[in-house]
Design a protein around this motif. Sequence first.
Motif, PDB file in Angstrom:
ATOM      1  N   MET A 286     -23.701  86.709 -39.425  1.00  0.00           N
ATOM      2  CA  MET A 286     -23.137  86.355 -38.119  1.00  0.00           C
ATOM      3  C   MET A 286     -21.722  86.934 -37.989  1.00  0.00           C
ATOM      4  SD  MET A 286     -25.188  84.020 -36.391  1.00  0.00           S
ATOM      5  CE  MET A 286     -24.293  82.601 -35.773  1.00  0.00           C
ATOM      6  N   PRO A 287     -21.459  87.666 -36.919  1.00  0.00           N
ATOM      7  CA  PRO A 287     -20.128  88.270 -36.761  1.00  0.00           C
ATOM      8  C   PRO A 287     -19.017  87.239 -36.565  1.00  0.00           C
ATOM      9  CG  PRO A 287     -21.459  88.592 -34.783  1.00  0.00           C
ATOM     10  CD  PRO A 287     -22.373  88.033 -35.821  1.00  0.00           C
ATOM     11  N   ASN A 288     -19.385  86.036 -36.136  1.00  0.00           N
ATOM     12  CA  ASN A 288     -18.375  84.994 -35.898  1.00  0.00           C
ATOM     13  C   ASN A 288     -18.208  84.060 -37.097  1.00  0.00           C
ATOM     14  OD1 ASN A 288     -20.994  83.946 -35.473  1.00  0.00           O
ATOM     15  ND2 ASN A 288     -20.177  82.228 -34.288  1.00  0.00           N
ATOM     16  N   GLU A 289     -18.819  84.402 -38.219  1.00  0.00           N
ATOM     17  CA  GLU A 289     -18.743  83.540 -39.390  1.00  0.00           C
ATOM     18  C   GLU A 289     -18.091  84.263 -40.567  1.00  0.00           C
ATOM     19  OE1 GLU A 289     -22.663  80.628 -38.907  1.00  0.00           O
ATOM     20  OE2 GLU A 289     -22.816  82.421 -40.160  1.00  0.00           O
ATOM     21  N   SER A 290     -17.370  83.515 -41.372  1.00  0.00           N
ATOM     22  CA  SER A 290     -16.887  84.025 -42.657  1.00  0.00           C
ATOM     23  C   SER A 290     -17.510  83.145 -43.731  1.00  0.00           C
ATOM     24  CB  SER A 290     -15.358  83.966 -42.734  1.00  0.00           C
ATOM     25  OG  SER A 290     -14.910  82.634 -42.574  1.00  0.00           O
ATOM     26  N   TYR A 291     -17.943  83.767 -44.804  1.00  0.00           N
ATOM     27  CA  TYR A 291     -18.685  83.048 -45.832  1.00  0.00           C
ATOM     28  C   TYR A 291     -17.826  82.915 -47.091  1.00  0.00           C
ATOM     29  CZ  TYR A 291     -22.430  84.393 -42.641  1.00  0.00           C
ATOM     30  OH  TYR A 291     -23.199  84.586 -41.523  1.00  0.00           O
ATOM     31  N   LYS A 292     -17.755  81.697 -47.584  1.00  0.00           N
ATOM     32  CA  LYS A 292     -16.961  81.414 -48.779  1.00  0.00           C
ATOM     33  C   LYS A 292     -17.865  80.884 -49.883  1.00  0.00           C
ATOM     34  CE  LYS A 292     -12.929  80.230 -45.965  1.00  0.00           C
ATOM     35  NZ  LYS A 292     -11.963  79.157 -45.604  1.00  0.00           N
TER      36      LYS A 292
ATOM     37  N   THR B  66     -29.015  86.104 -38.336  1.00  0.00           N
ATOM     38  CA  THR B  66     -29.011  86.668 -36.977  1.00  0.00           C
ATOM     39  C   THR B  66     -30.403  86.774 -36.371  1.00  0.00           C
ATOM     40  OG1 THR B  66     -29.199  88.946 -37.790  1.00  0.00           O
ATOM     41  CG2 THR B  66     -26.969  88.047 -37.535  1.00  0.00           C
ATOM     42  N   ALA B  67     -31.449  86.588 -37.146  1.00  0.00           N
ATOM     43  CA  ALA B  67     -32.813  86.761 -36.648  1.00  0.00           C
ATOM     44  C   ALA B  67     -33.123  85.757 -35.534  1.00  0.00           C
ATOM     45  CB  ALA B  67     -33.811  86.585 -37.789  1.00  0.00           C
ATOM     46  N   PRO B  68     -33.769  86.198 -34.452  1.00  0.00           N
ATOM     47  CA  PRO B  68     -34.196  85.257 -33.399  1.00  0.00           C
ATOM     48  C   PRO B  68     -35.089  84.153 -33.957  1.00  0.00           C
ATOM     49  CG  PRO B  68     -34.403  87.521 -32.632  1.00  0.00           C
ATOM     50  CD  PRO B  68     -34.086  87.596 -34.100  1.00  0.00           C
TER      51      PRO B  68
ATOM     52  N   GLU C   5     -24.566  74.524 -35.539  1.00  0.00           N
ATOM     53  CA  GLU C   5     -25.075  75.195 -36.741  1.00  0.00           C
ATOM     54  C   GLU C   5     -24.801  76.693 -36.691  1.00  0.00           C
ATOM     55  OE1 GLU C   5     -26.817  76.544 -40.113  1.00  0.00           O
ATOM     56  OE2 GLU C   5     -26.367  74.441 -39.655  1.00  0.00           O
ATOM     57  N   LEU C   6     -24.807  77.262 -35.484  1.00  0.00           N
ATOM     58  CA  LEU C   6     -24.628  78.702 -35.323  1.00  0.00           C
ATOM     59  C   LEU C   6     -23.200  79.058 -34.909  1.00  0.00           C
ATOM     60  CD1 LEU C   6     -28.028  79.560 -33.605  1.00  0.00           C
ATOM     61  CD2 LEU C   6     -27.411  79.759 -36.028  1.00  0.00           C
ATOM     62  N   GLY C   7     -22.268  78.191 -35.238  1.00  0.00           N
ATOM     63  CA  GLY C   7     -20.859  78.505 -35.044  1.00  0.00           C
ATOM     64  C   GLY C   7     -20.431  78.643 -33.598  1.00  0.00           C
TER      65      GLY C   7
END
Length: 362
Positions: A167-173, A199-201, A264-266
């Motif tokens: 997801m372009p709007n998420e950063s993963y830690k 990102t999958a529909p 859930e999807l930011g």
Amino acid sequence: MNKELVGALDALEKEKGIKKEIVIEALEAALVSAYKRNYDQAQNVEVDFDAVKGNIKVYAVKTVVEEVEDEQQQVSLEGALKVSRGYELGDEIRYEVTPQNFGRIAAQTAKQVIMQRVHEAERNVVFEKYSEYENEIVTGEVERQDSRFIYVSLGTVEAVMPVAEQMPNESYKMHDRIQVFVTKVENSTKGPQVFVSRTAPELLKRLFEKEVPEIYDGVVEIMSIAREAGDRAKVAVRSNDENVDPVGTAVGPKGQRVQVIVNELGGENMDIVEWVDDPARYIANALNPAEVLDVIFDPENERSCTVVVPDYQLSLAIGKRGQNARLAARLTNYKIDIKPESEMTDNAPVDDNDVDTEETED
């Protein structure tokens, strides 16, 4: 060693579920290679393994011919008849050629074969387990990342999430718990490889099935999804029960159901629209929240249309950077050209009653 090998094969079958016959077949093939490699032999050989006693014997196999051209592969009919009067041209004779010290080589080879089969069995168990999760949502823990992947632990296997599936709007830690959609499971030479996506529909579809019992049960059906992950999505739904409102059901009381998915999807915005059989009404619904005055289909292309909207709603219908129109086109699978009412009145009359523009919930 022989009794130990038989015991090891029995234990392997019992504990790992690996058929003894399969291991023996692989072992015999490996021993043929080991014999040729260690004794510099090019002749045709076979290896027999006695599954009861554990004895291993090597046989040279020669074909009975009239005139011998290759002594390693052939034996003359005269020589064959000395062994047995029953041999004929074209028959094969097996001569035992087991070396005295072959037991040591056999033991090493057997150990390698058994370890290989154990690893293969363990990989197959993991592969079969996660193959069941293909096209489903699983929860994993972010382990690490590099320039190509986010690595997500799913317990017994490490899944990979390519950049295009992030997801372009998420950063993963590290240690983040995330829900991912399993797009593909491969049984590669390095072991099971699980690919996942945010990102999958289909991820969106599975989230709705989790949050909306009517969708999970099939009372309300998701007909189409168009998504620009992390920003906005359009979901077309229909009801298989005339007493159930598909849009209201998916959105939930005070928007609670859809809000869980948005969170859930930011913060990805959701347009829930009603799917209907009438293409004009469906296209109008898909362009929600814009008002649609008319939908004119191209007689030369059945999947192309011009949509007429009030002048003051043109920018709303098109959306920021064309997003609303683009998602509507993908949702309906129509090429949509949006025109303002003023531009169309110069060319053709517009009938405000052509399209039922029932409002749908955002």
